[in-house]
Design a protein around this motif. Sequence first.
Motif, mmCIF file in Angstrom:
data_model
loop_
_atom_site.group_PDB
_atom_site.id
_atom_site.type_symbol
_atom_site.label_atom_id
_atom_site.label_comp_id
_atom_site.label_asym_id
_atom_site.label_seq_id
_atom_site.Cartn_x
_atom_site.Cartn_y
_atom_site.Cartn_z
ATOM 1 N N PRO A 41 -40.928 29.676 5.295
ATOM 2 C CA PRO A 41 -39.892 30.702 5.151
ATOM 3 C C PRO A 41 -39.856 31.198 3.712
ATOM 4 C CG PRO A 41 -38.899 28.526 5.237
ATOM 5 C CD PRO A 41 -40.354 28.341 5.531
ATOM 6 N N VAL A 42 -39.653 32.490 3.541
ATOM 7 C CA VAL A 42 -39.600 33.064 2.200
ATOM 8 C C VAL A 42 -38.315 33.871 2.043
ATOM 9 C CG1 VAL A 42 -42.100 33.155 1.893
ATOM 10 C CG2 VAL A 42 -40.932 35.102 2.914
ATOM 11 N N LEU A 43 -37.841 33.933 0.813
ATOM 12 C CA LEU A 43 -36.639 34.703 0.500
ATOM 13 C C LEU A 43 -37.078 36.055 -0.042
ATOM 14 C CD1 LEU A 43 -33.597 34.878 0.263
ATOM 15 C CD2 LEU A 43 -33.724 33.653 -1.895
ATOM 16 N N ASN A 44 -36.844 37.103 0.732
ATOM 17 C CA ASN A 44 -37.265 38.442 0.342
ATOM 18 C C ASN A 44 -36.141 39.206 -0.344
ATOM 19 O OD1 ASN A 44 -40.048 38.801 1.262
ATOM 20 N ND2 ASN A 44 -39.204 38.372 3.286
ATOM 21 N N PRO A 45 -36.490 40.210 -1.146
ATOM 22 C CA PRO A 45 -35.452 41.038 -1.782
ATOM 23 C C PRO A 45 -34.564 41.699 -0.735
ATOM 24 C CG PRO A 45 -37.601 41.467 -2.768
ATOM 25 C CD PRO A 45 -37.853 40.614 -1.553
ATOM 26 N N LEU A 46 -33.315 41.931 -1.104
ATOM 27 C CA LEU A 46 -32.373 42.626 -0.230
ATOM 28 C C LEU A 46 -32.872 44.038 0.036
ATOM 29 C CD1 LEU A 46 -29.516 42.581 1.126
ATOM 30 C CD2 LEU A 46 -28.639 43.512 -1.021
ATOM 31 N N GLN A 47 -32.942 44.426 1.317
ATOM 32 C CA GLN A 47 -33.442 45.746 1.680
ATOM 33 C C GLN A 47 -32.373 46.827 1.517
ATOM 34 O OE1 GLN A 47 -36.704 46.254 2.508
ATOM 35 N NE2 GLN A 47 -37.002 44.086 2.116
ATOM 36 N N GLU A 48 -31.120 46.468 1.830
ATOM 37 C CA GLU A 48 -30.049 47.449 1.734
ATOM 38 C C GLU A 48 -29.659 47.665 0.274
ATOM 39 O OE1 GLU A 48 -29.892 44.669 3.456
ATOM 40 O OE2 GLU A 48 -30.054 45.292 5.545
ATOM 41 N N VAL A 49 -29.174 48.861 -0.031
ATOM 42 C CA VAL A 49 -28.707 49.176 -1.377
ATOM 43 C C VAL A 49 -27.206 48.933 -1.444
ATOM 44 C CG1 VAL A 49 -28.473 50.967 -3.143
ATOM 45 C CG2 VAL A 49 -30.524 50.895 -1.705
ATOM 46 N N PHE A 293 -32.567 36.338 -7.415
ATOM 47 C CA PHE A 293 -32.314 35.296 -6.425
ATOM 48 C C PHE A 293 -30.930 35.469 -5.807
ATOM 49 C CE2 PHE A 293 -30.166 31.116 -5.991
ATOM 50 C CZ PHE A 293 -30.833 30.634 -4.874
ATOM 51 N N ASP A 294 -29.941 35.705 -6.644
ATOM 52 C CA ASP A 294 -28.567 35.835 -6.173
ATOM 53 C C ASP A 294 -28.423 37.016 -5.209
ATOM 54 O OD1 ASP A 294 -25.641 34.941 -6.667
ATOM 55 O OD2 ASP A 294 -25.560 37.108 -6.956
ATOM 56 N N VAL A 295 -28.964 38.158 -5.563
ATOM 57 C CA VAL A 295 -28.851 39.361 -4.728
ATOM 58 C C VAL A 295 -29.580 39.171 -3.403
ATOM 59 C CG1 VAL A 295 -29.497 41.795 -4.550
ATOM 60 C CG2 VAL A 295 -28.493 40.932 -6.672
ATOM 61 N N ALA A 296 -30.733 38.509 -3.435
ATOM 62 C CA ALA A 296 -31.528 38.331 -2.216
ATOM 63 C C ALA A 296 -30.768 37.545 -1.157
ATOM 64 C CB ALA A 296 -32.837 37.627 -2.549
ATOM 65 N N ARG A 297 -29.849 36.702 -1.576
ATOM 66 C CA ARG A 297 -29.115 35.886 -0.605
ATOM 67 C C ARG A 297 -28.041 36.667 0.143
ATOM 68 N NH1 ARG A 297 -26.942 30.804 -3.335
ATOM 69 N NH2 ARG A 297 -26.540 32.263 -5.024
ATOM 70 N N SER A 299 -29.002 39.178 1.850
ATOM 71 C CA SER A 299 -29.777 39.711 2.958
ATOM 72 C C SER A 299 -29.427 39.001 4.255
ATOM 73 C CB SER A 299 -31.279 39.542 2.672
ATOM 74 O OG SER A 299 -32.031 39.897 3.814
ATOM 75 N N PRO A 300 -29.286 39.742 5.355
ATOM 76 C CA PRO A 300 -29.002 39.106 6.643
ATOM 77 C C PRO A 300 -30.130 38.197 7.111
ATOM 78 C CG PRO A 300 -29.453 41.453 6.910
ATOM 79 C CD PRO A 300 -29.325 41.208 5.440
ATOM 80 N N SER A 301 -31.310 38.323 6.498
ATOM 81 C CA SER A 301 -32.437 37.469 6.877
ATOM 82 C C SER A 301 -32.445 36.145 6.129
ATOM 83 C CB SER A 301 -33.763 38.204 6.619
ATOM 84 O OG SER A 301 -33.992 38.340 5.225
ATOM 85 N N TYR A 302 -31.482 35.928 5.219
ATOM 86 C CA TYR A 302 -31.493 34.709 4.403
ATOM 87 C C TYR A 302 -31.222 33.468 5.254
ATOM 88 C CZ TYR A 302 -29.833 31.190 1.053
ATOM 89 O OH TYR A 302 -29.619 30.026 0.363
ATOM 90 N N LEU A 303 -30.033 33.336 5.784
ATOM 91 C CA LEU A 303 -29.670 32.209 6.643
ATOM 92 C C LEU A 303 -28.838 32.720 7.812
ATOM 93 C CD1 LEU A 303 -28.451 29.560 4.008
ATOM 94 C CD2 LEU A 303 -30.719 29.672 5.064
ATOM 95 N N ASN A 304 -28.890 32.023 8.926
ATOM 96 C CA ASN A 304 -28.057 32.444 10.042
ATOM 97 C C ASN A 304 -26.584 32.214 9.680
ATOM 98 O OD1 ASN A 304 -26.804 29.989 11.509
ATOM 99 N ND2 ASN A 304 -28.934 29.331 11.200
ATOM 100 N N PRO A 305 -25.673 33.014 10.241
ATOM 101 C CA PRO A 305 -24.255 32.979 9.838
ATOM 102 C C PRO A 305 -23.606 31.608 9.927
ATOM 103 C CG PRO A 305 -24.679 34.914 11.183
ATOM 104 C CD PRO A 305 -25.918 34.087 11.221
ATOM 105 N N GLU A 306 -23.929 30.836 10.964
ATOM 106 C CA GLU A 306 -23.310 29.515 11.129
ATOM 107 C C GLU A 306 -23.748 28.558 10.028
ATOM 108 O OE1 GLU A 306 -20.854 28.546 13.225
ATOM 109 O OE2 GLU A 306 -20.816 30.709 13.572
ATOM 110 N N LEU A 307 -25.021 28.621 9.674
ATOM 111 C CA LEU A 307 -25.522 27.767 8.593
ATOM 112 C C LEU A 307 -24.930 28.188 7.261
ATOM 113 C CD1 LEU A 307 -27.366 25.480 7.687
ATOM 114 C CD2 LEU A 307 -29.265 27.109 7.608
#
Length: 398
Positions: A41-49, A293-297, A299-307
Amino acid sequence: MKKRIILYSLLLISIGTSFTACKKKERIAEKVVKVNENGLPVLNPLQEVMPTLDPNYCNDKKLRIDAFFHKVWNKEDNVSFLVAQNGQVLYENYNGFANRSKKELITADTPLHIASVTKVLTSAAVLMLVDAGKIKLEQKVTEFLPDFPYPDVTVLTLLNHRSGMKNYAYFTYDDGNWDRKKELSNQDIISVMKDKNIPLESKTDTRFGYCNTNYAMLALIIEKVTKLKYPEALKEMIFKPLGMTHTFVYETSKHKGNVSLSYKGNMDLAVEYLDGVYGDKNIYSTPRDLLKFDVARYSPSYLNPELLKKVYHGYSNEKKGKRNYGLGIRMLEFEEGEPFYYHNGWWHGNTSCYIYLKKEKVTMFVISNKYTHKTYKTKQLAPLFGDYPFKTIEGKGE
Protein backbone atom coordinates in the motif's frame (compact mmCIF):
# COMPACT_ATOMS: atom_id res chain seq x y z
CA MET A 1 -48.44 12.82 -25.39
CA LYS A 2 -46.64 16.03 -24.44
CA LYS A 3 -46.39 14.86 -20.81
CA ARG A 4 -44.92 11.51 -21.99
CA ILE A 5 -42.25 13.30 -24.04
CA ILE A 6 -41.29 15.47 -21.03
CA LEU A 7 -41.02 12.41 -18.76
CA TYR A 8 -38.92 10.59 -21.36
CA SER A 9 -36.61 13.59 -21.67
CA LEU A 10 -36.16 13.80 -17.91
CA LEU A 11 -35.32 10.10 -17.81
CA LEU A 12 -32.63 10.54 -20.49
CA ILE A 13 -31.15 13.50 -18.59
CA SER A 14 -31.10 11.46 -15.37
CA ILE A 15 -29.39 8.53 -17.07
CA GLY A 16 -26.89 10.85 -18.73
CA THR A 17 -26.11 12.60 -15.45
CA SER A 18 -25.63 9.29 -13.64
CA PHE A 19 -23.38 8.02 -16.43
CA THR A 20 -21.29 11.20 -16.34
CA ALA A 21 -20.98 10.99 -12.54
CA CYS A 22 -19.90 7.36 -12.77
CA LYS A 23 -17.32 8.18 -15.44
CA LYS A 24 -16.07 11.05 -13.27
CA LYS A 25 -15.72 8.66 -10.30
CA GLU A 26 -13.85 6.23 -12.54
CA ARG A 27 -11.44 8.97 -13.62
CA ILE A 28 -10.83 9.96 -10.01
CA ALA A 29 -10.32 6.30 -9.05
CA GLU A 30 -7.78 5.88 -11.84
CA LYS A 31 -5.65 8.62 -10.30
CA VAL A 32 -5.54 6.93 -6.89
CA VAL A 33 -3.10 4.00 -6.76
CA LYS A 34 -3.30 2.31 -3.37
CA VAL A 35 -0.89 -0.55 -4.13
CA ASN A 36 2.46 -0.36 -5.90
CA GLU A 37 4.06 -2.91 -8.24
CA ASN A 38 5.39 -4.83 -5.23
CA GLY A 39 1.91 -5.18 -3.73
CA LEU A 40 2.55 -2.65 -0.96
CA PRO A 41 0.00 0.00 0.00
CA VAL A 42 1.23 3.49 -0.81
CA LEU A 43 0.19 6.93 0.40
CA ASN A 44 -0.54 9.10 -2.63
CA PRO A 45 -0.90 12.89 -2.77
CA LEU A 46 -4.38 14.27 -2.19
CA GLN A 47 -6.17 14.53 -5.54
CA GLU A 48 -8.78 17.08 -4.49
CA VAL A 49 -7.85 20.75 -4.11
CA MET A 50 -8.56 22.19 -0.67
CA PRO A 51 -10.37 25.55 -0.51
CA THR A 52 -8.06 28.54 -1.03
CA LEU A 53 -7.76 30.77 2.02
CA ASP A 54 -8.64 34.47 1.87
CA PRO A 55 -5.47 36.61 1.44
CA ASN A 56 -6.51 38.98 4.27
CA TYR A 57 -7.04 36.00 6.58
CA CYS A 58 -3.63 34.61 5.64
CA ASN A 59 -1.89 37.94 6.21
CA ASP A 60 -3.48 38.37 9.64
CA LYS A 61 -2.43 34.87 10.70
CA LYS A 62 1.07 35.36 9.30
CA LEU A 63 1.61 38.55 11.34
CA ARG A 64 0.38 36.94 14.56
CA ILE A 65 2.42 33.77 14.07
CA ASP A 66 5.49 35.85 13.29
CA ALA A 67 4.96 37.76 16.56
CA PHE A 68 4.82 34.44 18.41
CA PHE A 69 7.93 33.10 16.68
CA HIS A 70 10.06 36.11 17.58
CA LYS A 71 8.69 36.15 21.12
CA VAL A 72 9.79 32.54 21.67
CA TRP A 73 12.82 32.01 19.43
CA ASN A 74 15.96 34.13 19.10
CA LYS A 75 18.94 34.26 16.75
CA GLU A 76 20.93 31.84 18.94
CA ASP A 77 18.35 29.08 18.50
CA ASN A 78 18.28 26.25 15.97
CA VAL A 79 14.81 25.68 14.53
CA SER A 80 12.68 24.71 11.53
CA PHE A 81 9.17 26.09 11.93
CA LEU A 82 6.06 25.86 9.71
CA VAL A 83 2.33 26.50 10.12
CA ALA A 84 -0.15 25.60 7.37
CA GLN A 85 -3.90 25.42 6.85
CA ASN A 86 -5.71 23.58 4.05
CA GLY A 87 -2.25 22.58 2.87
CA GLN A 88 -1.28 26.24 2.35
CA VAL A 89 1.78 27.52 4.19
CA LEU A 90 0.81 30.48 6.37
CA TYR A 91 4.24 30.96 7.92
CA GLU A 92 7.67 29.32 7.98
CA ASN A 93 11.04 30.26 9.45
CA TYR A 94 14.44 28.56 9.59
CA ASN A 95 17.24 29.55 11.93
CA GLY A 96 20.56 28.34 13.31
CA PHE A 97 23.09 25.66 12.41
CA ALA A 98 22.72 22.15 11.07
CA ASN A 99 26.47 21.83 11.61
CA ARG A 100 28.08 24.61 13.60
CA SER A 101 31.72 23.67 12.95
CA LYS A 102 31.12 23.69 9.17
CA LYS A 103 28.90 26.79 9.38
CA GLU A 104 26.08 24.90 7.64
CA LEU A 105 22.82 26.75 8.21
CA ILE A 106 19.38 25.22 8.64
CA THR A 107 17.23 25.89 5.56
CA ALA A 108 13.85 24.73 4.31
CA ASP A 109 15.63 21.73 2.73
CA THR A 110 17.67 20.67 5.78
CA PRO A 111 16.55 17.32 7.21
CA LEU A 112 16.52 17.33 11.02
CA HIS A 113 15.93 14.42 13.41
CA ILE A 114 12.22 14.45 14.28
CA ALA A 115 12.61 12.18 17.34
CA SER A 116 9.29 10.67 18.50
CA VAL A 117 7.25 12.40 15.81
CA THR A 118 8.62 9.39 13.90
CA LYS A 119 5.89 7.40 15.66
CA VAL A 120 3.24 9.25 13.64
CA LEU A 121 4.77 7.91 10.41
CA THR A 122 5.45 4.43 11.79
CA SER A 123 1.82 4.13 12.87
CA ALA A 124 0.67 5.38 9.45
CA ALA A 125 2.64 2.61 7.72
CA VAL A 126 1.24 -0.05 10.07
CA LEU A 127 -2.32 1.21 9.61
CA MET A 128 -1.92 1.20 5.83
CA LEU A 129 -0.90 -2.46 6.08
CA VAL A 130 -3.93 -3.10 8.30
CA ASP A 131 -6.19 -1.38 5.75
CA ALA A 132 -4.67 -3.53 2.99
CA GLY A 133 -5.49 -6.69 4.93
CA LYS A 134 -1.86 -7.63 5.57
CA ILE A 135 -2.05 -7.08 9.35
CA LYS A 136 -4.89 -7.26 11.88
CA LEU A 137 -4.93 -4.99 14.90
CA GLU A 138 -5.82 -7.89 17.20
CA GLN A 139 -2.99 -10.13 15.92
CA LYS A 140 -0.44 -11.28 18.47
CA VAL A 141 3.08 -9.97 17.96
CA THR A 142 4.39 -13.55 18.22
CA GLU A 143 2.68 -14.31 14.88
CA PHE A 144 5.18 -11.97 13.25
CA LEU A 145 8.15 -12.23 15.60
CA PRO A 146 8.42 -15.80 16.96
CA ASP A 147 11.13 -14.94 19.51
CA PHE A 148 9.08 -12.13 21.04
CA PRO A 149 8.68 -13.18 24.69
CA TYR A 150 5.30 -11.70 25.65
CA PRO A 151 2.42 -13.83 24.26
CA ASP A 152 -0.47 -11.47 25.03
CA VAL A 153 0.89 -8.35 23.30
CA THR A 154 -0.97 -7.43 20.11
CA VAL A 155 -0.38 -4.97 17.30
CA LEU A 156 -3.05 -2.74 18.83
CA THR A 157 -1.37 -2.67 22.25
CA LEU A 158 1.89 -1.66 20.59
CA LEU A 159 0.20 1.19 18.73
CA ASN A 160 -1.66 2.53 21.77
CA HIS A 161 1.13 1.89 24.33
CA ARG A 162 -0.79 -0.67 26.39
CA SER A 163 1.63 -3.58 25.91
CA GLY A 164 3.08 -3.24 29.40
CA MET A 165 6.67 -3.55 28.13
CA LYS A 166 9.63 -1.74 29.63
CA ASN A 167 11.64 0.89 27.79
CA TYR A 168 14.64 -0.66 26.03
CA ALA A 169 16.72 2.42 26.88
CA TYR A 170 16.54 1.38 30.54
CA PHE A 171 16.76 -2.41 30.55
CA THR A 172 19.66 -2.54 28.07
CA TYR A 173 21.55 -0.09 30.30
CA ASP A 174 20.93 -1.98 33.54
CA ASP A 175 22.89 -4.89 35.03
CA GLY A 176 25.20 -5.40 32.09
CA ASN A 177 22.31 -6.52 29.87
CA TRP A 178 24.04 -5.01 26.84
CA ASP A 179 27.59 -4.03 25.91
CA ARG A 180 27.14 -0.29 25.48
CA LYS A 181 30.21 -0.11 23.25
CA LYS A 182 28.12 -1.87 20.59
CA GLU A 183 25.27 -0.17 18.77
CA LEU A 184 21.90 -1.71 19.65
CA SER A 185 19.52 -2.82 16.87
CA ASN A 186 15.77 -3.46 16.90
CA GLN A 187 16.34 -7.22 16.73
CA ASP A 188 18.83 -6.99 19.59
CA ILE A 189 16.04 -5.62 21.79
CA ILE A 190 14.08 -8.87 21.37
CA SER A 191 17.19 -10.91 22.13
CA VAL A 192 17.81 -9.01 25.36
CA MET A 193 14.17 -9.23 26.46
CA LYS A 194 14.16 -12.98 25.84
CA ASP A 195 17.65 -13.95 27.02
CA LYS A 196 17.64 -11.77 30.12
CA ASN A 197 14.02 -12.58 31.04
CA ILE A 198 13.01 -8.93 31.17
CA PRO A 199 9.61 -8.86 32.90
CA LEU A 200 6.70 -6.73 31.82
CA GLU A 201 6.22 -3.52 33.74
CA SER A 202 2.48 -4.17 33.91
CA LYS A 203 0.09 -6.81 32.64
CA THR A 204 -0.72 -6.27 28.97
CA ASP A 205 -3.71 -4.01 28.25
CA THR A 206 -4.29 -3.05 31.88
CA ARG A 207 -2.88 0.47 31.68
CA PHE A 208 -1.30 3.03 29.37
CA GLY A 209 2.47 3.33 29.53
CA TYR A 210 4.25 5.36 26.85
CA CYS A 211 7.18 3.20 25.79
CA ASN A 212 9.59 3.43 22.85
CA THR A 213 9.96 -0.35 22.77
CA ASN A 214 6.43 -0.59 21.30
CA TYR A 215 7.36 1.30 18.16
CA ALA A 216 10.70 -0.44 17.76
CA MET A 217 8.68 -3.69 17.60
CA LEU A 218 6.24 -2.17 15.09
CA ALA A 219 9.20 -1.39 12.82
CA LEU A 220 10.15 -5.11 12.90
CA ILE A 221 6.56 -6.08 12.07
CA ILE A 222 6.64 -3.72 9.09
CA GLU A 223 9.83 -5.44 7.95
CA LYS A 224 8.33 -8.91 8.37
CA VAL A 225 5.17 -8.07 6.42
CA THR A 226 6.73 -6.01 3.62
CA LYS A 227 9.91 -8.13 3.34
CA LEU A 228 11.83 -4.84 3.29
CA LYS A 229 13.96 -3.14 5.91
CA TYR A 230 12.03 -0.43 7.73
CA PRO A 231 13.91 2.45 6.00
CA GLU A 232 13.13 1.02 2.57
CA ALA A 233 9.54 0.14 3.45
CA LEU A 234 8.75 3.70 4.54
CA LYS A 235 10.49 5.04 1.46
CA GLU A 236 8.33 2.87 -0.84
CA MET A 237 5.06 3.35 1.03
CA ILE A 238 5.27 7.03 2.04
CA PHE A 239 8.37 9.07 1.19
CA LYS A 240 8.75 8.29 -2.53
CA PRO A 241 5.09 8.47 -3.63
CA LEU A 242 4.67 11.80 -1.83
CA GLY A 243 7.89 13.33 -3.17
CA MET A 244 9.37 13.66 0.33
CA THR A 245 12.86 14.04 -1.14
CA HIS A 246 14.46 15.35 2.06
CA THR A 247 13.15 12.57 4.30
CA PHE A 248 14.87 9.33 5.27
CA VAL A 249 15.40 6.88 8.11
CA TYR A 250 18.82 7.23 9.71
CA GLU A 251 21.14 4.25 9.25
CA THR A 252 24.58 4.50 10.82
CA SER A 253 26.34 2.75 7.93
CA LYS A 254 24.85 5.19 5.41
CA HIS A 255 24.40 8.47 7.22
CA LYS A 256 26.93 8.83 10.04
CA GLY A 257 28.82 12.08 9.48
CA ASN A 258 26.43 13.19 6.73
CA VAL A 259 23.42 14.42 8.70
CA SER A 260 22.59 17.47 10.78
CA LEU A 261 24.15 17.21 14.20
CA SER A 262 22.41 16.97 17.55
CA TYR A 263 23.47 19.53 20.13
CA LYS A 264 22.87 19.75 23.84
CA GLY A 265 21.96 23.15 25.25
CA ASN A 266 25.64 24.00 25.59
CA MET A 267 26.21 22.97 21.95
CA ASP A 268 28.15 19.80 22.85
CA LEU A 269 27.46 16.88 20.53
CA ALA A 270 25.26 13.99 21.70
CA VAL A 271 25.66 10.37 20.49
CA GLU A 272 25.23 6.93 22.10
CA TYR A 273 24.72 3.17 21.56
CA LEU A 274 20.92 3.54 21.17
CA ASP A 275 21.16 5.61 17.99
CA GLY A 276 20.65 2.63 15.67
CA VAL A 277 17.12 1.76 16.83
CA TYR A 278 14.32 3.01 14.56
CA GLY A 279 10.53 3.09 14.42
CA ASP A 280 10.23 5.01 17.66
CA LYS A 281 12.64 7.65 16.32
CA ASN A 282 15.38 8.13 13.66
CA ILE A 283 13.44 9.73 10.82
CA TYR A 284 15.06 12.87 9.47
CA SER A 285 12.74 15.26 7.67
CA THR A 286 11.76 18.86 6.98
CA PRO A 287 8.52 20.71 7.78
CA ARG A 288 7.72 21.02 4.07
CA ASP A 289 8.08 17.27 3.54
CA LEU A 290 6.00 16.53 6.63
CA LEU A 291 3.30 18.84 5.29
CA LYS A 292 3.09 16.64 2.17
CA PHE A 293 2.52 13.65 4.45
CA ASP A 294 -0.07 15.50 6.52
CA VAL A 295 -2.11 16.67 3.50
CA ALA A 296 -2.03 13.22 1.87
CA ARG A 297 -3.85 11.74 4.85
CA TYR A 298 -6.95 13.77 3.96
CA SER A 299 -7.32 11.57 0.89
CA PRO A 300 -10.30 9.19 1.00
CA SER A 301 -7.90 6.47 -0.20
CA TYR A 302 -5.74 6.74 2.95
CA LEU A 303 -7.66 4.56 5.43
CA ASN A 304 -11.20 3.26 5.57
CA PRO A 305 -13.48 5.43 7.78
CA GLU A 306 -13.86 2.85 10.57
CA LEU A 307 -10.12 2.38 10.91
CA LEU A 308 -9.55 6.13 10.81
CA LYS A 309 -11.97 6.56 13.74
CA LYS A 310 -9.80 4.21 15.78
CA VAL A 311 -6.75 6.42 15.19
CA TYR A 312 -8.36 9.35 17.02
CA HIS A 313 -10.07 7.31 19.71
CA GLY A 314 -8.46 7.53 23.16
CA TYR A 315 -7.18 4.30 24.73
CA SER A 316 -5.82 5.66 28.00
CA ASN A 317 -8.84 5.72 30.29
CA GLU A 318 -7.62 4.36 33.64
CA LYS A 319 -8.35 7.66 35.33
CA LYS A 320 -10.31 10.74 34.37
CA GLY A 321 -8.25 13.46 32.74
CA LYS A 322 -7.75 15.34 29.54
CA ARG A 323 -4.59 13.49 28.42
CA ASN A 324 -5.12 10.53 26.12
CA TYR A 325 -3.42 8.52 23.37
CA GLY A 326 -4.84 7.15 20.13
CA LEU A 327 -2.96 5.13 17.53
CA GLY A 328 0.31 6.99 17.04
CA ILE A 329 -1.09 10.32 18.20
CA ARG A 330 -1.41 12.11 21.54
CA MET A 331 -4.56 14.03 22.35
CA LEU A 332 -5.98 16.43 24.89
CA GLU A 333 -9.74 16.08 25.36
CA PHE A 334 -11.32 19.04 27.09
CA GLU A 335 -14.74 19.33 28.72
CA GLU A 336 -15.18 22.43 26.57
CA GLY A 337 -13.29 22.97 23.35
CA GLU A 338 -12.08 20.90 20.41
CA PRO A 339 -9.90 17.81 20.93
CA PHE A 340 -6.25 18.73 20.44
CA TYR A 341 -4.13 16.20 18.52
CA TYR A 342 -0.34 16.32 18.65
CA HIS A 343 2.90 14.43 19.15
CA ASN A 344 6.08 15.73 20.76
CA GLY A 345 9.55 14.31 20.42
CA TRP A 346 12.90 14.41 22.17
CA TRP A 347 16.11 12.54 21.44
CA HIS A 348 19.47 13.90 22.60
CA GLY A 349 19.46 17.54 21.53
CA ASN A 350 16.64 17.04 19.04
CA THR A 351 13.18 18.22 20.01
CA SER A 352 10.10 18.17 17.79
CA CYS A 353 6.44 19.04 17.83
CA TYR A 354 3.64 18.07 15.45
CA ILE A 355 0.23 19.66 15.99
CA TYR A 356 -2.87 18.67 14.06
CA LEU A 357 -6.01 20.77 14.48
CA LYS A 358 -8.37 18.31 12.82
CA LYS A 359 -11.48 20.47 12.57
CA GLU A 360 -9.67 23.49 11.10
CA LYS A 361 -7.25 21.47 8.90
CA VAL A 362 -4.32 23.27 10.51
CA THR A 363 -0.93 21.64 10.96
CA MET A 364 2.23 22.85 12.69
CA PHE A 365 5.71 21.33 12.54
CA VAL A 366 8.57 22.52 14.73
CA ILE A 367 11.97 20.81 14.86
CA SER A 368 15.14 21.85 16.69
CA ASN A 369 18.51 20.09 16.82
CA LYS A 370 19.65 22.08 19.86
CA TYR A 371 17.99 20.97 23.09
CA THR A 372 15.17 23.30 24.17
CA HIS A 373 11.67 23.24 25.64
CA LYS A 374 10.65 26.12 23.39
CA THR A 375 9.53 23.64 20.75
CA TYR A 376 6.59 22.57 22.91
CA LYS A 377 5.24 26.10 23.37
CA THR A 378 3.82 25.95 19.85
CA LYS A 379 0.42 24.82 21.19
CA GLN A 380 -0.13 28.46 22.22
CA LEU A 381 -0.89 29.14 18.55
CA ALA A 382 -3.94 26.83 18.55
CA PRO A 383 -6.40 29.50 19.83
CA LEU A 384 -5.65 31.54 16.69
CA PHE A 385 -7.60 28.95 14.73
CA GLY A 386 -10.28 27.48 16.97
CA ASP A 387 -11.67 26.67 20.39
CA TYR A 388 -8.60 25.41 22.22
CA PRO A 389 -8.29 26.44 25.89
CA PHE A 390 -4.57 27.20 25.98
CA LYS A 391 -2.69 30.23 27.15
CA THR A 392 -2.48 32.36 24.01
CA ILE A 393 0.45 34.30 22.59
CA GLU A 394 -1.08 37.38 24.21
CA GLY A 395 -0.83 35.63 27.58
CA LYS A 396 -4.56 35.02 28.05
CA GLY A 397 -6.35 31.80 28.90
CA GLU A 398 -5.28 28.59 30.61
